[in-house]
Motif scaffolding. Structure first.
Motif, PDB file in Angstrom:
ATOM      1  N   TYR A  94       0.838  -1.193   0.000  1.00 37.51           N
ATOM      2  CA  TYR A  94       0.000   0.000   0.000  1.00 37.51           C
ATOM      3  C   TYR A  94       0.875   1.245   0.000  1.00 37.51           C
ATOM      4  CZ  TYR A  94       1.118   0.599   4.933  1.00 37.51           C
ATOM      5  OH  TYR A  94       1.794   0.791   6.121  1.00 37.51           O
ATOM      6  N   GLY A  95       0.278   2.350  -0.374  1.00 37.29           N
ATOM      7  CA  GLY A  95       0.915   3.657  -0.304  1.00 37.29           C
ATOM      8  C   GLY A  95      -0.057   4.605   0.361  1.00 37.29           C
ATOM      9  N   ILE A  96       0.423   5.746   0.806  1.00 40.66           N
ATOM     10  CA  ILE A  96      -0.421   6.740   1.458  1.00 40.66           C
ATOM     11  C   ILE A  96      -0.058   8.111   0.907  1.00 40.66           C
ATOM     12  CG2 ILE A  96      -0.938   7.914   3.641  1.00 40.66           C
ATOM     13  CD1 ILE A  96      -0.473   5.280   5.084  1.00 40.66           C
ATOM     14  N   THR A  97      -1.084   8.897   0.585  1.00 41.41           N
ATOM     15  CA  THR A  97      -0.889  10.298   0.218  1.00 41.41           C
ATOM     16  C   THR A  97      -1.681  11.141   1.211  1.00 41.41           C
ATOM     17  OG1 THR A  97      -0.661   9.720  -2.123  1.00 41.41           O
ATOM     18  CG2 THR A  97      -1.117  12.035  -1.596  1.00 41.41           C
ATOM     19  N   CYS A  98      -0.957  11.958   1.971  1.00 33.58           N
ATOM     20  CA  CYS A  98      -1.596  12.789   2.986  1.00 33.58           C
ATOM     21  C   CYS A  98      -2.403  13.903   2.341  1.00 33.58           C
ATOM     22  CB  CYS A  98      -0.545  13.380   3.924  1.00 33.58           C
ATOM     23  SG  CYS A  98       0.321  12.104   4.864  1.00 33.58           S
ATOM     24  N   GLY A  99      -3.467  14.296   3.017  1.00 39.91           N
ATOM     25  CA  GLY A  99      -4.354  15.344   2.531  1.00 39.91           C
ATOM     26  C   GLY A  99      -3.778  16.738   2.759  1.00 39.91           C
ATOM     27  N   PRO A 100      -4.584  17.772   2.496  1.00 35.14           N
ATOM     28  CA  PRO A 100      -4.116  19.158   2.589  1.00 35.14           C
ATOM     29  C   PRO A 100      -3.754  19.613   4.001  1.00 35.14           C
ATOM     30  CG  PRO A 100      -6.479  19.077   2.091  1.00 35.14           C
ATOM     31  CD  PRO A 100      -5.960  17.673   2.013  1.00 35.14           C
ATOM     32  N   GLU A 101      -4.206  18.877   5.021  1.00 35.77           N
ATOM     33  CA  GLU A 101      -3.856  19.209   6.410  1.00 35.77           C
ATOM     34  C   GLU A 101      -2.718  18.337   6.922  1.00 35.77           C
ATOM     35  OE1 GLU A 101      -7.437  18.625   8.609  1.00 35.77           O
ATOM     36  OE2 GLU A 101      -8.475  20.272   7.625  1.00 35.77           O
ATOM     37  N   GLY A 102      -2.188  17.458   6.048  1.00 37.19           N
ATOM     38  CA  GLY A 102      -1.217  16.485   6.519  1.00 37.19           C
ATOM     39  C   GLY A 102      -1.937  15.409   7.313  1.00 37.19           C
ATOM     40  N   MET A 103      -1.190  14.611   8.033  1.00 35.64           N
ATOM     41  CA  MET A 103      -1.816  13.576   8.838  1.00 35.64           C
ATOM     42  C   MET A 103      -0.934  13.245  10.045  1.00 35.64           C
ATOM     43  SD  MET A 103      -3.339   9.798   7.826  1.00 35.64           S
ATOM     44  CE  MET A 103      -1.796   9.024   7.364  1.00 35.64           C
ATOM     45  N   THR A 104      -1.556  13.173  11.205  1.00 32.20           N
ATOM     46  CA  THR A 104      -0.921  12.682  12.425  1.00 32.20           C
ATOM     47  C   THR A 104      -1.636  11.384  12.758  1.00 32.20           C
ATOM     48  OG1 THR A 104      -0.440  14.923  13.184  1.00 32.20           O
ATOM     49  CG2 THR A 104      -0.436  13.172  14.855  1.00 32.20           C
ATOM     50  N   PHE A 105      -0.853  10.312  12.952  1.00 31.36           N
ATOM     51  CA  PHE A 105      -1.480   9.013  13.173  1.00 31.36           C
ATOM     52  C   PHE A 105      -0.653   8.139  14.088  1.00 31.36           C
ATOM     53  CE2 PHE A 105       1.127   8.745   9.406  1.00 31.36           C
ATOM     54  CZ  PHE A 105       1.674   7.474   9.381  1.00 31.36           C
ATOM     55  N   LEU A 106      -1.332   7.142  14.619  1.00 25.84           N
ATOM     56  CA  LEU A 106      -0.704   6.164  15.494  1.00 25.84           C
ATOM     57  C   LEU A 106      -0.714   4.826  14.770  1.00 25.84           C
ATOM     58  CD1 LEU A 106       0.335   5.527  18.408  1.00 25.84           C
ATOM     59  CD2 LEU A 106      -2.017   4.902  18.945  1.00 25.84           C
ATOM     60  N   THR A 107       0.421   4.156  14.746  1.00 29.77           N
ATOM     61  CA  THR A 107       0.519   2.832  14.143  1.00 29.77           C
ATOM     62  C   THR A 107       0.845   1.817  15.231  1.00 29.77           C
ATOM     63  OG1 THR A 107       1.378   3.795  12.094  1.00 29.77           O
ATOM     64  CG2 THR A 107       1.678   1.445  12.390  1.00 29.77           C
ATOM     65  N   LEU A 108       0.027   0.771  15.313  1.00 32.67           N
ATOM     66  CA  LEU A 108       0.291  -0.356  16.204  1.00 32.67           C
ATOM     67  C   LEU A 108       0.664  -1.528  15.326  1.00 32.67           C
ATOM     68  CD1 LEU A 108      -2.775  -0.053  18.595  1.00 32.67           C
ATOM     69  CD2 LEU A 108      -0.451   0.744  18.991  1.00 32.67           C
ATOM     70  N   ARG A 109       1.731  -2.234  15.681  1.00 30.07           N
ATOM     71  CA  ARG A 109       2.222  -3.331  14.863  1.00 30.07           C
ATOM     72  C   ARG A 109       2.387  -4.593  15.692  1.00 30.07           C
ATOM     73  NH1 ARG A 109       5.457   1.146  12.504  1.00 30.07           N
ATOM     74  NH2 ARG A 109       4.774   1.297  10.330  1.00 30.07           N
ATOM     75  N   THR A 110       2.406  -5.716  14.974  1.00 28.46           N
ATOM     76  CA  THR A 110       2.636  -6.995  15.626  1.00 28.46           C
ATOM     77  C   THR A 110       4.106  -7.387  15.555  1.00 28.46           C
ATOM     78  OG1 THR A 110       2.115  -8.204  13.600  1.00 28.46           O
ATOM     79  CG2 THR A 110       0.297  -7.804  15.148  1.00 28.46           C
ATOM     80  N   GLY A 111       4.939  -6.553  14.949  1.00 30.39           N
ATOM     81  CA  GLY A 111       6.378  -6.795  14.872  1.00 30.39           C
ATOM     82  C   GLY A 111       7.097  -5.463  14.725  1.00 30.39           C
ATOM     83  N   ASP A 112       8.410  -5.484  14.875  1.00 24.99           N
ATOM     84  CA  ASP A 112       9.200  -4.278  14.722  1.00 24.99           C
ATOM     85  C   ASP A 112       9.153  -3.833  13.269  1.00 24.99           C
ATOM     86  OD1 ASP A 112      10.760  -2.166  15.473  1.00 24.99           O
ATOM     87  OD2 ASP A 112      12.598  -3.335  15.746  1.00 24.99           O
ATOM     88  N   SER A 113       9.119  -2.541  13.039  1.00 22.04           N
ATOM     89  CA  SER A 113       8.919  -2.005  11.690  1.00 22.04           C
ATOM     90  C   SER A 113      10.146  -2.143  10.801  1.00 22.04           C
ATOM     91  CB  SER A 113       8.547  -0.522  11.787  1.00 22.04           C
ATOM     92  OG  SER A 113       8.399   0.020  10.496  1.00 22.04           O
ATOM     93  N   THR A 114       9.986  -2.885   9.730  1.00 26.41           N
ATOM     94  CA  THR A 114      10.968  -2.937   8.649  1.00 26.41           C
ATOM     95  C   THR A 114      10.177  -2.742   7.367  1.00 26.41           C
ATOM     96  OG1 THR A 114      12.389  -4.442   9.880  1.00 26.41           O
ATOM     97  CG2 THR A 114      12.740  -4.323   7.517  1.00 26.41           C
ATOM     98  N   THR A 115      10.603  -1.792   6.542  1.00 27.24           N
ATOM     99  CA  THR A 115       9.856  -1.429   5.343  1.00 27.24           C
ATOM    100  C   THR A 115      10.509  -2.002   4.098  1.00 27.24           C
ATOM    101  OG1 THR A 115       9.195   0.629   6.416  1.00 27.24           O
ATOM    102  CG2 THR A 115       8.989   0.546   4.024  1.00 27.24           C
ATOM    103  N   SER A 116       9.692  -2.553   3.207  1.00 26.60           N
ATOM    104  CA  SER A 116      10.164  -3.035   1.914  1.00 26.60           C
ATOM    105  C   SER A 116       9.429  -2.287   0.828  1.00 26.60           C
ATOM    106  CB  SER A 116       9.857  -4.534   1.746  1.00 26.60           C
ATOM    107  OG  SER A 116      10.522  -5.274   2.732  1.00 26.60           O
TER     108      SER A 116
END
Length: 141
Positions: free
Chosen positions: A116-138
């Motif tokens: 997936y990809g994300i494009t923030c809106g005109p106000e930007g975005m503040t968010f919380l991410t909860l994961r089931t593992g440590d974050s590694t991005t591919s």
């Protein structure tokens, strides 16, 4: 009936004070491709690592500027994202999929290895991410 031996001794709550947690030095952490790190630095995207494995949780507090684009990517673990302020559009490689719009208070659950990809809106975005593992991005090839 036999019982399983206890393998974990509770240690109590883990208090996470957002104001006392530093913004992540993504270069030192080394868990994302350098091209993502450089773009984030240039545009002002940043995050704080909250839970880093305590009780099995991994959580980040993220601030993204208006129009910021997170390239199509995946993680090797499931994640739950909830929008605290602003909003974004989530896209997937499936051209026939309906557009997913996230506004303040909305959430999305993503399975491990989902692209997936994300494009923030005109106000930007503040968010919380909860994961089931440590974050590694591919990044998507």
């Amino acid at each position: 009936m036999p019982t399983e031996p206890q393998t974990h001794t509770p240690v109590g709550p883990f208090h996470l004070d957002l104001d006392a947690i530093d913004w992540v030095d993504e270069r030192a952490l080394g868990k994302a491709p350098i091209e993502l790190i450089e773009e984030a630095e240039r545009l002002g995207a940043k995050r704080k690592r909250l839970a880093t494995g305590e009780c099995g949780f991994y959580a980040t507090y993220n601030v993204m500027p208006a129009g910021y684009r997170i390239a199509t990517h995946s993680h090797g673990h499931a994640e739950f994202i909830t929008v605290l302020a602003g909003g974004a559009v989530v896209d997937t490689p499936d051209a026939d999929a309906a557009e997913i719009v996230l506004d303040t208070g909305d959430a999305i659950v993503l399975e491990a290895d989902f692209e997936y990809g994300i494009t923030c809106g005109p106000e930007g975005m503040t968010f919380l991410t909860l994961r089931t593992g440590d974050s590694t991005t591919s990044l998507r090839d």
